[in-house]
Scaffold this motif. Structure first.
Motif, PDB file in Angstrom:
ATOM      1  N   GLU A 106      -7.528  10.848 -12.442  1.00 32.14           N
ATOM      2  CA  GLU A 106      -7.670  10.166 -11.162  1.00 32.14           C
ATOM      3  C   GLU A 106      -7.530   8.672 -11.396  1.00 32.14           C
ATOM      4  O   GLU A 106      -8.273   8.081 -12.183  1.00 32.14           O
ATOM      5  CB  GLU A 106      -9.013  10.479 -10.514  1.00 32.14           C
ATOM      6  CG  GLU A 106      -9.126   9.848  -9.130  1.00 32.14           C
ATOM      7  CD  GLU A 106     -10.348  10.313  -8.380  1.00 32.14           C
ATOM      8  OE1 GLU A 106     -11.454  10.202  -8.928  1.00 32.14           O
ATOM      9  OE2 GLU A 106     -10.180  10.787  -7.237  1.00 32.14           O
ATOM     10  N   LEU A 107      -6.573   8.057 -10.716  1.00 30.12           N
ATOM     11  CA  LEU A 107      -6.341   6.625 -10.840  1.00 30.12           C
ATOM     12  C   LEU A 107      -7.187   5.842  -9.837  1.00 30.12           C
ATOM     13  O   LEU A 107      -7.579   4.711 -10.082  1.00 30.12           O
ATOM     14  CB  LEU A 107      -4.861   6.302 -10.621  1.00 30.12           C
ATOM     15  CG  LEU A 107      -3.888   7.038 -11.547  1.00 30.12           C
ATOM     16  CD1 LEU A 107      -2.450   6.758 -11.123  1.00 30.12           C
ATOM     17  CD2 LEU A 107      -4.121   6.645 -12.986  1.00 30.12           C
ATOM     18  N   ASP A 108      -7.445   6.465  -8.699  1.00 26.89           N
ATOM     19  CA  ASP A 108      -8.219   5.881  -7.615  1.00 26.89           C
ATOM     20  C   ASP A 108      -8.591   7.043  -6.695  1.00 26.89           C
ATOM     21  O   ASP A 108      -8.153   8.177  -6.928  1.00 26.89           O
ATOM     22  CB  ASP A 108      -7.365   4.843  -6.875  1.00 26.89           C
ATOM     23  CG  ASP A 108      -8.185   3.848  -6.083  1.00 26.89           C
ATOM     24  OD1 ASP A 108      -9.424   3.971  -6.051  1.00 26.89           O
ATOM     25  OD2 ASP A 108      -7.585   2.932  -5.490  1.00 26.89           O
ATOM     26  N   ASP A 109      -9.369   6.790  -5.650  1.00 24.51           N
ATOM     27  CA  ASP A 109      -9.700   7.871  -4.724  1.00 24.51           C
ATOM     28  C   ASP A 109      -8.415   8.485  -4.155  1.00 24.51           C
ATOM     29  O   ASP A 109      -7.580   7.773  -3.593  1.00 24.51           O
ATOM     30  CB  ASP A 109     -10.577   7.368  -3.578  1.00 24.51           C
ATOM     31  CG  ASP A 109     -12.018   7.148  -3.999  1.00 24.51           C
ATOM     32  OD1 ASP A 109     -12.417   7.706  -5.043  1.00 24.51           O
ATOM     33  OD2 ASP A 109     -12.741   6.431  -3.292  1.00 24.51           O
ATOM     34  N   PHE A 110      -8.286   9.775  -4.323  1.00 21.42           N
ATOM     35  CA  PHE A 110      -7.134  10.528  -3.829  1.00 21.42           C
ATOM     36  C   PHE A 110      -5.808   9.972  -4.362  1.00 21.42           C
ATOM     37  O   PHE A 110      -4.813   9.914  -3.655  1.00 21.42           O
ATOM     38  CB  PHE A 110      -7.148  10.608  -2.304  1.00 21.42           C
ATOM     39  CG  PHE A 110      -8.358  11.329  -1.792  1.00 21.42           C
ATOM     40  CD1 PHE A 110      -8.394  12.708  -1.771  1.00 21.42           C
ATOM     41  CD2 PHE A 110      -9.483  10.630  -1.367  1.00 21.42           C
ATOM     42  CE1 PHE A 110      -9.514  13.383  -1.330  1.00 21.42           C
ATOM     43  CE2 PHE A 110     -10.607  11.295  -0.928  1.00 21.42           C
ATOM     44  CZ  PHE A 110     -10.632  12.675  -0.904  1.00 21.42           C
ATOM     45  N   ASN A 111      -5.818   9.604  -5.614  1.00 25.06           N
ATOM     46  CA  ASN A 111      -4.632   9.112  -6.299  1.00 25.06           C
ATOM     47  C   ASN A 111      -4.712   9.621  -7.738  1.00 25.06           C
ATOM     48  O   ASN A 111      -5.587   9.187  -8.487  1.00 25.06           O
ATOM     49  CB  ASN A 111      -4.606   7.583  -6.252  1.00 25.06           C
ATOM     50  CG  ASN A 111      -3.374   6.995  -6.909  1.00 25.06           C
ATOM     51  OD1 ASN A 111      -2.493   7.700  -7.388  1.00 25.06           O
ATOM     52  ND2 ASN A 111      -3.313   5.685  -6.949  1.00 25.06           N
ATOM     53  N   TRP A 112      -3.810  10.553  -8.106  1.00 24.40           N
ATOM     54  CA  TRP A 112      -3.868  11.203  -9.407  1.00 24.40           C
ATOM     55  C   TRP A 112      -2.558  11.058 -10.166  1.00 24.40           C
ATOM     56  O   TRP A 112      -1.502  10.859  -9.582  1.00 24.40           O
ATOM     57  CB  TRP A 112      -4.166  12.695  -9.240  1.00 24.40           C
ATOM     58  CG  TRP A 112      -5.433  12.956  -8.514  1.00 24.40           C
ATOM     59  CD1 TRP A 112      -6.695  12.944  -9.023  1.00 24.40           C
ATOM     60  CD2 TRP A 112      -5.578  13.266  -7.126  1.00 24.40           C
ATOM     61  NE1 TRP A 112      -7.610  13.228  -8.043  1.00 24.40           N
ATOM     62  CE2 TRP A 112      -6.951  13.431  -6.871  1.00 24.40           C
ATOM     63  CE3 TRP A 112      -4.683  13.409  -6.074  1.00 24.40           C
ATOM     64  CZ2 TRP A 112      -7.452  13.739  -5.613  1.00 24.40           C
ATOM     65  CZ3 TRP A 112      -5.175  13.714  -4.816  1.00 24.40           C
ATOM     66  CH2 TRP A 112      -6.540  13.878  -4.602  1.00 24.40           C
ATOM     67  N   ARG A 113      -2.664  11.236 -11.480  1.00 19.53           N
ATOM     68  CA  ARG A 113      -1.485  11.236 -12.354  1.00 19.53           C
ATOM     69  C   ARG A 113      -1.604  12.406 -13.305  1.00 19.53           C
ATOM     70  O   ARG A 113      -2.652  12.629 -13.910  1.00 19.53           O
ATOM     71  CB  ARG A 113      -1.411   9.933 -13.159  1.00 19.53           C
ATOM     72  CG  ARG A 113      -0.179   9.866 -14.034  1.00 19.53           C
ATOM     73  CD  ARG A 113      -0.196   8.591 -14.877  1.00 19.53           C
ATOM     74  NE  ARG A 113       1.023   8.410 -15.603  1.00 19.53           N
ATOM     75  CZ  ARG A 113       1.336   9.056 -16.730  1.00 19.53           C
ATOM     76  NH1 ARG A 113       0.519   9.923 -17.261  1.00 19.53           N
ATOM     77  NH2 ARG A 113       2.485   8.834 -17.329  1.00 19.53           N
TER      78      ARG A 113
END
Length: 132
Positions: A70-77
Protein backbone atom coordinates in the motif's frame (compact mmCIF):
# COMPACT_ATOMS: atom_id res chain seq x y z
CA UNK A 1 40.24 26.65 -24.67
CA UNK A 2 37.10 26.31 -26.71
CA UNK A 3 34.06 26.47 -24.40
CA UNK A 4 31.70 25.76 -27.27
CA UNK A 5 32.97 22.23 -27.81
CA UNK A 6 31.48 19.40 -25.79
CA UNK A 7 32.90 15.92 -25.81
CA UNK A 8 30.13 13.54 -26.84
CA UNK A 9 29.13 10.80 -24.44
CA UNK A 10 30.75 7.44 -25.31
CA UNK A 11 27.41 5.75 -25.87
CA UNK A 12 26.19 8.20 -28.50
CA UNK A 13 22.81 9.83 -28.80
CA UNK A 14 19.28 8.70 -29.53
CA UNK A 15 17.07 5.82 -28.46
CA UNK A 16 18.88 3.24 -30.57
CA UNK A 17 22.01 3.64 -28.52
CA UNK A 18 20.19 3.01 -25.22
CA UNK A 19 19.84 -0.66 -26.03
CA UNK A 20 23.51 -0.97 -26.85
CA UNK A 21 24.53 0.02 -23.33
CA UNK A 22 21.76 -1.98 -21.67
CA UNK A 23 20.00 1.03 -20.16
CA UNK A 24 16.61 -0.59 -20.75
CA UNK A 25 17.30 -2.82 -17.72
CA UNK A 26 17.11 0.23 -15.46
CA UNK A 27 13.82 1.61 -16.75
CA UNK A 28 10.81 0.09 -15.03
CA UNK A 29 7.49 -0.29 -16.76
CA UNK A 30 4.47 0.22 -14.53
CA UNK A 31 0.83 -0.12 -15.56
CA UNK A 32 -1.21 2.47 -13.63
CA UNK A 33 -4.95 1.93 -13.44
CA UNK A 34 -7.89 3.13 -11.40
CA UNK A 35 -8.68 1.42 -8.11
CA UNK A 36 -12.25 1.34 -9.39
CA UNK A 37 -11.23 -1.72 -11.41
CA UNK A 38 -11.26 -3.62 -8.09
CA UNK A 39 -14.50 -4.49 -6.34
CA UNK A 40 -15.10 -2.48 -3.18
CA UNK A 41 -14.89 -5.65 -1.03
CA UNK A 42 -11.32 -6.35 -2.22
CA UNK A 43 -10.28 -2.72 -1.79
CA UNK A 44 -11.66 -2.76 1.75
CA UNK A 45 -9.79 -5.96 2.61
CA UNK A 46 -6.50 -4.58 1.31
CA UNK A 47 -7.02 -1.24 3.02
CA UNK A 48 -8.04 -2.83 6.34
CA UNK A 49 -4.98 -5.07 6.39
CA UNK A 50 -2.65 -2.12 6.01
CA UNK A 51 -4.54 -0.02 8.56
CA UNK A 52 -4.03 -2.70 11.21
CA UNK A 53 -0.34 -3.04 10.35
CA UNK A 54 2.51 -1.75 12.40
CA UNK A 55 2.21 1.74 10.95
CA UNK A 56 4.56 0.98 8.07
CA UNK A 57 2.54 1.68 4.94
CA UNK A 58 5.05 -0.16 2.77
CA UNK A 59 4.58 -3.51 4.54
CA UNK A 60 3.54 -6.06 1.89
CA UNK A 61 0.24 -7.88 2.09
CA UNK A 62 0.37 -11.62 2.53
CA UNK A 63 -3.11 -12.75 1.43
CA UNK A 64 -2.50 -16.27 0.08
CA UNK A 65 1.06 -15.29 -0.83
CA UNK A 66 -0.04 -12.12 -2.63
CA UNK A 67 2.63 -9.48 -2.24
CA UNK A 68 1.07 -6.07 -2.64
CA UNK A 69 2.27 -2.84 -1.03
CA UNK A 70 0.00 0.00 0.00
CA UNK A 71 1.49 3.31 -1.11
CA UNK A 72 -1.33 5.42 0.32
CA UNK A 73 -5.00 4.93 1.22
CA UNK A 74 -6.55 2.95 -1.63
CA UNK A 75 -3.33 3.10 -3.64
CA UNK A 76 -1.39 -0.16 -4.08
CA UNK A 77 1.59 -1.51 -6.00
CA UNK A 78 2.15 -5.14 -6.91
CA UNK A 79 5.04 -6.71 -8.75
CA UNK A 80 3.92 -8.52 -11.88
CA UNK A 81 5.03 -12.06 -11.08
CA UNK A 82 3.65 -15.53 -11.65
CA UNK A 83 3.36 -15.90 -7.85
CA UNK A 84 1.20 -12.77 -7.54
CA UNK A 85 -1.00 -13.84 -10.43
CA UNK A 86 -1.46 -17.30 -8.84
CA UNK A 87 -2.19 -15.74 -5.43
CA UNK A 88 -4.89 -13.47 -6.92
CA UNK A 89 -6.43 -16.52 -8.56
CA UNK A 90 -6.28 -18.54 -5.32
CA UNK A 91 -8.06 -15.70 -3.49
CA UNK A 92 -10.75 -15.60 -6.16
CA UNK A 93 -9.82 -11.97 -6.87
CA UNK A 94 -10.42 -12.27 -10.60
CA UNK A 95 -10.41 -8.51 -11.23
CA UNK A 96 -6.92 -8.20 -9.73
CA UNK A 97 -5.73 -11.28 -11.61
CA UNK A 98 -6.93 -9.81 -14.91
CA UNK A 99 -5.10 -6.54 -14.20
CA UNK A 100 -1.90 -8.42 -13.36
CA UNK A 101 -2.24 -10.49 -16.54
CA UNK A 102 -2.74 -7.32 -18.60
CA UNK A 103 0.42 -5.85 -17.10
CA UNK A 104 2.25 -9.12 -17.79
CA UNK A 105 1.09 -9.08 -21.42
CA UNK A 106 2.69 -5.67 -21.89
CA UNK A 107 5.88 -6.76 -20.09
CA UNK A 108 5.34 -4.43 -17.14
CA UNK A 109 7.29 -5.02 -13.97
CA UNK A 110 4.64 -3.56 -11.69
CA UNK A 111 0.94 -2.80 -11.44
CA UNK A 112 -0.12 0.35 -9.62
CA UNK A 113 -3.76 0.67 -8.63
CA UNK A 114 -4.70 4.15 -7.44
CA UNK A 115 -7.90 6.01 -6.82
CA UNK A 116 -6.83 8.95 -8.98
CA UNK A 117 -5.64 6.94 -11.98
CA UNK A 118 -7.76 6.74 -15.12
CA UNK A 119 -9.94 3.75 -15.87
CA UNK A 120 -8.90 1.50 -18.70
CA UNK A 121 -10.49 2.06 -22.11
CA UNK A 122 -13.90 0.37 -22.47
CA UNK A 123 -12.65 -1.64 -25.44
CA UNK A 124 -10.50 -3.72 -23.04
CA UNK A 125 -13.69 -4.76 -21.19
CA UNK A 126 -12.39 -4.25 -17.64
CA UNK A 127 -15.26 -3.67 -15.27
CA UNK A 128 -15.49 -0.39 -13.37
CA UNK A 129 -16.99 -1.17 -9.98
CA UNK A 130 -19.18 1.24 -8.02
CA UNK A 131 -17.66 2.35 -4.75
CA UNK A 132 -19.54 4.04 -1.89
Amino acid sequence: MNNGSITPAPWGHGPGTLQSVGLHRYIARTLRVSALHLPWAIAQQLNAEHQTGEGDETTPSHHAGLRIVELDDFNWRADVTADNIAAAQALGWHALRRLLRLAQTYQCEALEIARGSPVLPAILEFEVFPWP
